[in-house]
Design a protein around this motif. Sequence first.
Motif, short mmCIF file in Angstrom:
data_model
loop_
_atom_site.label_atom_id
_atom_site.label_comp_id
_atom_site.label_asym_id
_atom_site.label_seq_id
_atom_site.Cartn_x
_atom_site.Cartn_y
_atom_site.Cartn_z
N PRO A 250 7.22 -1.33 -1.48
CA PRO A 250 7.29 -1.17 0.00
C PRO A 250 7.07 0.03 0.64
O PRO A 250 6.92 -0.01 1.82
N VAL A 251 7.27 1.13 0.04
CA VAL A 251 7.10 2.17 0.59
C VAL A 251 5.79 3.16 0.27
O VAL A 251 4.67 3.42 1.00
N GLN A 252 5.51 2.87 -1.13
CA GLN A 252 4.23 3.64 -1.47
C GLN A 252 2.88 2.83 -1.13
O GLN A 252 1.97 3.58 -0.65
N ALA A 253 2.92 1.63 -1.42
CA ALA A 253 1.90 0.79 -0.76
C ALA A 253 1.62 1.07 0.79
O ALA A 253 0.54 1.08 1.28
N HIS A 254 2.82 1.03 1.60
CA HIS A 254 2.64 1.18 3.07
C HIS A 254 2.04 2.57 3.22
O HIS A 254 1.35 2.51 4.28
N ARG A 255 2.43 3.38 2.78
CA ARG A 255 2.12 4.83 2.98
C ARG A 255 0.64 4.97 2.96
O ARG A 255 -0.07 5.59 3.57
N ALA A 256 0.21 4.36 1.79
CA ALA A 256 -1.18 4.31 1.64
C ALA A 256 -2.14 3.76 2.76
O ALA A 256 -3.17 4.07 3.23
N GLY A 257 -1.42 2.56 3.28
CA GLY A 257 -2.19 1.96 4.34
C GLY A 257 -1.96 2.77 5.60
O GLY A 257 -3.05 2.66 6.43
N CYS A 258 -1.04 3.40 5.75
CA CYS A 258 -0.86 4.18 7.14
C CYS A 258 -1.90 5.40 7.22
O CYS A 258 -2.42 5.57 8.21
N ARG A 259 -2.08 5.87 6.11
CA ARG A 259 -3.25 6.89 5.99
C ARG A 259 -4.55 6.34 6.66
O ARG A 259 -5.17 7.12 7.41
#
Length: 416
Positions: A250-259
């Motif tokens: 939930p955090v790691q995948a989301h952060r990749a998308g935020c970039r």
Amino acid sequence: MSSFLLPYGSTFEKISLPPGCKARLFTPNLVEPVENPASEIKRVLDEPIGSVRLSELAGAKKNAVIIVSDHTRLAPTQIFLPYLVEEIVRGGISTDDIAVVVATGAHRPAAGAEVREIVGAEIYNTLECLNSSQEPQDCVEVGRTSRGTPVQVFHRVAKADMKVATGNIEPHWMASFSGGAKALVPGTASRVTIEKNHALSVVGHISRDPGQNTVRADLEEAAALAGLEFVFNVVVDHHGRLLKAFAGHPVQAHRAGCRLAGRVYYADPGPPADIVVASAGGVPKDQNLYQAIKALQNAAAVVKPGGTVALAARCREGYGNHVFRGWVEAGRSEAETLERFSRGFVLGGHKAAAAARVTQKCRVHLVSGLPGQVAEMLHCRPYRSLQQAVEGALGRVKTDNPDVVIMPYAGLTFCW
């Protein structure tokens, strides 16, 4: 003479600028959409970020809920949802034990036809599909965050063995970016939880960096308490076309998308303009005034103090929130609205406060389907067409060569 078409509901408004205007477009950055969305979806489900595969997670569970975005979002849910269901079934959970929950947050419930459109006919006819509820009596409290937010989650989500959150990632004024855990909290949370979490935007640290944002940290902690294990997020362009998908932790995948979302939606508008001509972006970004305020904030960030924003937002559903409506129709000045809001965060009232900050900075010419008195109560000037709104703005400037910024997708165009 320069002409431009700007989205308005499901149609367009055309404007023409006289010679001498120094016009420039301000839009999200161009990124080519994927050629084969199905291949991209399968790729990220095969190689999740920071997590085992969804089918492996499902192997130890008896039932699952998939949380999807409501009708106000650009997420192409009907495209990716069948692949998530297929992956969960592969792990051993029957379709009889999979429910799709539309995360309505503080928005109205999606109507049956809207749910069908969101999830697609096949899923709608196969799985149980229902709206979440913000009413506390429909929610279960699963804990409290370290910042004191009670985590009250829609009972069908709270009681599910496996929870999968989906949605698109785009900049968000409070939570840094949408997507990730935000689908669960505030998406399927009670009104109490939503308000407590959003109130942190006043007392906490609001940053474009999701790792440094208090609202984001609180909602991610809340979602973890509720048992969120897996997310599936997408970044789309302003036409809703898939640019890339992200799945996994939930955090790691989301952060990749935020970039990626940051590279797409944040851009340099150049120097402040005398006039900003903006559209919320058409459906779904201008379905109601509550949603259109986001575009107004983005447009106001580009205009000079004392300048004019001409905003086109159809708002066929009116205000979009009854608390917001009450604040607008209270008949207060901008200063009075902001003073009232300073006494304590009120969900819905925060939109009235956001609008008041804009109209204190600049004049707003509003083109919408709303009665003229609604625009006036919001301290805007109503116009019948965007062309008339632009002509009114041109009449205010004291130069023959005004700087004019055109924002056809202001709901998705953010300043660096």
